[in-house]
Design a protein around this motif. Structure first.
Motif, short mmCIF file in Angstrom:
data_model
loop_
_atom_site.label_atom_id
_atom_site.label_comp_id
_atom_site.label_asym_id
_atom_site.label_seq_id
_atom_site.Cartn_x
_atom_site.Cartn_y
_atom_site.Cartn_z
N LEU A 74 0.85 -1.25 0.03
CA LEU A 74 0.12 0.08 0.07
C LEU A 74 0.89 1.12 -0.01
CD1 LEU A 74 -2.61 1.57 0.21
CD2 LEU A 74 -2.62 1.30 2.64
N ALA A 79 -2.34 5.28 1.78
CA ALA A 79 -2.47 5.09 3.31
C ALA A 79 -3.17 6.04 4.02
CB ALA A 79 -0.99 4.85 3.45
N ASN A 80 -3.24 7.22 3.61
CA ASN A 80 -3.90 8.10 4.41
C ASN A 80 -5.61 8.12 3.92
OD1 ASN A 80 -1.80 10.02 5.71
ND2 ASN A 80 -1.15 10.13 3.33
N ASP A 81 -5.93 7.36 2.81
CA ASP A 81 -7.21 7.22 2.56
C ASP A 81 -7.98 5.96 3.31
OD1 ASP A 81 -9.76 6.74 1.30
OD2 ASP A 81 -9.07 7.58 -0.74
N PRO A 82 -8.99 6.22 4.27
CA PRO A 82 -9.51 5.26 4.86
C PRO A 82 -10.26 4.07 3.96
CG PRO A 82 -10.92 7.18 5.29
CD PRO A 82 -9.48 7.54 4.46
N CYS A 84 -8.77 2.78 1.50
CA CYS A 84 -7.77 1.83 0.96
C CYS A 84 -7.06 1.31 2.09
CB CYS A 84 -6.83 2.93 0.22
SG CYS A 84 -7.39 3.83 -1.22
N ARG A 85 -7.29 1.57 3.29
CA ARG A 85 -6.56 0.88 4.22
C ARG A 85 -6.72 -0.57 4.39
NH1 ARG A 85 -2.85 3.40 7.54
NH2 ARG A 85 -3.64 2.41 9.14
N LEU A 88 -4.14 -3.39 3.34
CA LEU A 88 -3.18 -3.94 4.46
C LEU A 88 -3.34 -5.33 4.90
CD1 LEU A 88 -2.34 -0.86 6.70
CD2 LEU A 88 -0.71 -1.97 4.96
N GLU A 114 -1.14 8.42 9.88
CA GLU A 114 -1.53 7.06 9.02
C GLU A 114 -0.48 6.33 8.18
OE1 GLU A 114 -5.01 9.58 10.30
OE2 GLU A 114 -3.16 10.05 9.15
N GLU A 115 0.32 7.15 7.77
CA GLU A 115 1.62 6.68 6.96
C GLU A 115 2.50 6.14 8.13
OE1 GLU A 115 3.38 9.98 4.74
OE2 GLU A 115 1.30 10.47 3.91
N ASP A 117 1.76 4.48 10.54
CA ASP A 117 1.29 3.03 11.03
C ASP A 117 1.50 2.24 9.71
OD1 ASP A 117 -0.55 1.16 12.66
OD2 ASP A 117 -1.68 1.46 10.67
N ALA A 118 1.04 2.81 8.50
CA ALA A 118 1.19 1.73 7.39
C ALA A 118 2.69 1.27 7.16
CB ALA A 118 0.65 2.44 6.24
#
Length: 284
Positions: A74, A79-82, A84-85, A88, A114-115, A117-118
């Motif tokens: 991702l 990664a900032n778009d909920p 798309c999360r 993962l 968010e980045e 975490d990803a």
């Protein structure tokens, strides 16, 4: 001259580009998963994209005698778009595929929580799946982003030698050199890095742990700037062996750590070709 482009987005290129690359001596490429320019709205669109990276693109490349591998992840921007999360949760099934040689591109775009975490979760996947990691450094505030990148890499427990930190420049190369990670440079016509600047970096920092790529995405880019960089190296006094090390043996060494790099169709070799590499044997 033989060239291995370790970071090029062939999904964005035409078959004419494959033909030009083949004629120029490009024998192998790695295509990282990235942002396609248009926001994706659900995990299914990523699954279709990942499927093309491990199916359609290797077929397309093979028509021109080029070995194609991919990295899967991702990307930092999405990664900032909920929406798309959940991608993962899809990654493990793709990270087990034969032609996937790293987790990437991961890292930072805007350095958001968010980045963070990803990035951390995907470094953990790289460790779990025993794969290298390809890391994207942000286009803005690059020095701070690179320092933060190296902090997260160090905290993850992954070996620095299994991490390539990409899109470097004169400001950030020293930080990555001292970390023990691999140093990646994207050569572009107007931005990022040029062949003459790359030559000066090689003179200053040496040839070890250096990866030179064209990236060649949907913007203004050129898939033959690896060749132009090689020619600039020769004009500056580097040897043919120096060029072969940077443009071929270095990417083989880095991605060979995956144990999945299969170059038998383009080299004819059935055993690991270079010390420290793990090229997959034909038929395995």
């Amino acid at each position: 001259m033989r060239i291995f482009d370790p970071h090029i987005h062939m999904t964005s290129r035409t078959t004419d580009d494959y033909a030009r690359m083949s004629a120029a001596g490009v024998l192998a490429v790695v295509e990282p998963a990235f942002w396609l320019g248009q926001p994706r709205t659900n995990p299914g669109s990523f699954a279709d994209y990942f499927d093309s990276l491990i199916g359609w693109e290797p077929y397309r490349a093979a028509q021109f005698g080029i070995a194609h591998h991919a990295t899967i992840a991702l990307n930092p921007k999405e990664a900032n778009d909920p929406r798309c999360r959940p991608v993962l949760d899809l990654l493990p099934r793709y990270l087990d595929k034969d032609r996937v040689v790293a987790v990437g591109e991961i890292g930072y775009d805007s350095m958001t929580p968010e980045e963070d975490d990803a990035f951390e979760r995907q470094l953990a996947l790289a460790v779990e799946h025993e794969l290298p990691a390809l890391v994207h450094t942000p286009h803005r505030d690059k020095a701070r982003g690179t320092r933060r990148t190296l902090e997260v890499v160090a905290a993850s427990g992954i070996e620095p030698g299994r991490v390539a930190v990409d899109h470097l420049n004169e400001v950030t190369v020293g930080l990555v050199h001292d970390s023990g990670c691999w140093m990646g440079f994207s050569i572009y016509p107007q931005t990022k890095m040029s062949p003459p600047r790359m030559v000066e970096i090689l003179r200053t920092h040496g040839l070890e742990r250096v990866l030179i790529n064209s990236a060649a995405d949907w913007g203004v880019s050129d898939p033959l700037l690896t060749l132009e960089t090689a020619e600039a190296m020769l004009a500056a006094g580097f040897t043919d062996d120096d060029v072969d090390r940077v443009l071929w043996r270095n990417p083989v060494e880095f991605y060979g750590q995956s144990g999945r790099l299969d170059l038998t169709d383009v080299t004819g070799a059935t055993e690991p070709t270079f010390a420290g590499s793990s090229i997959k044997r034909g038929g395995e």
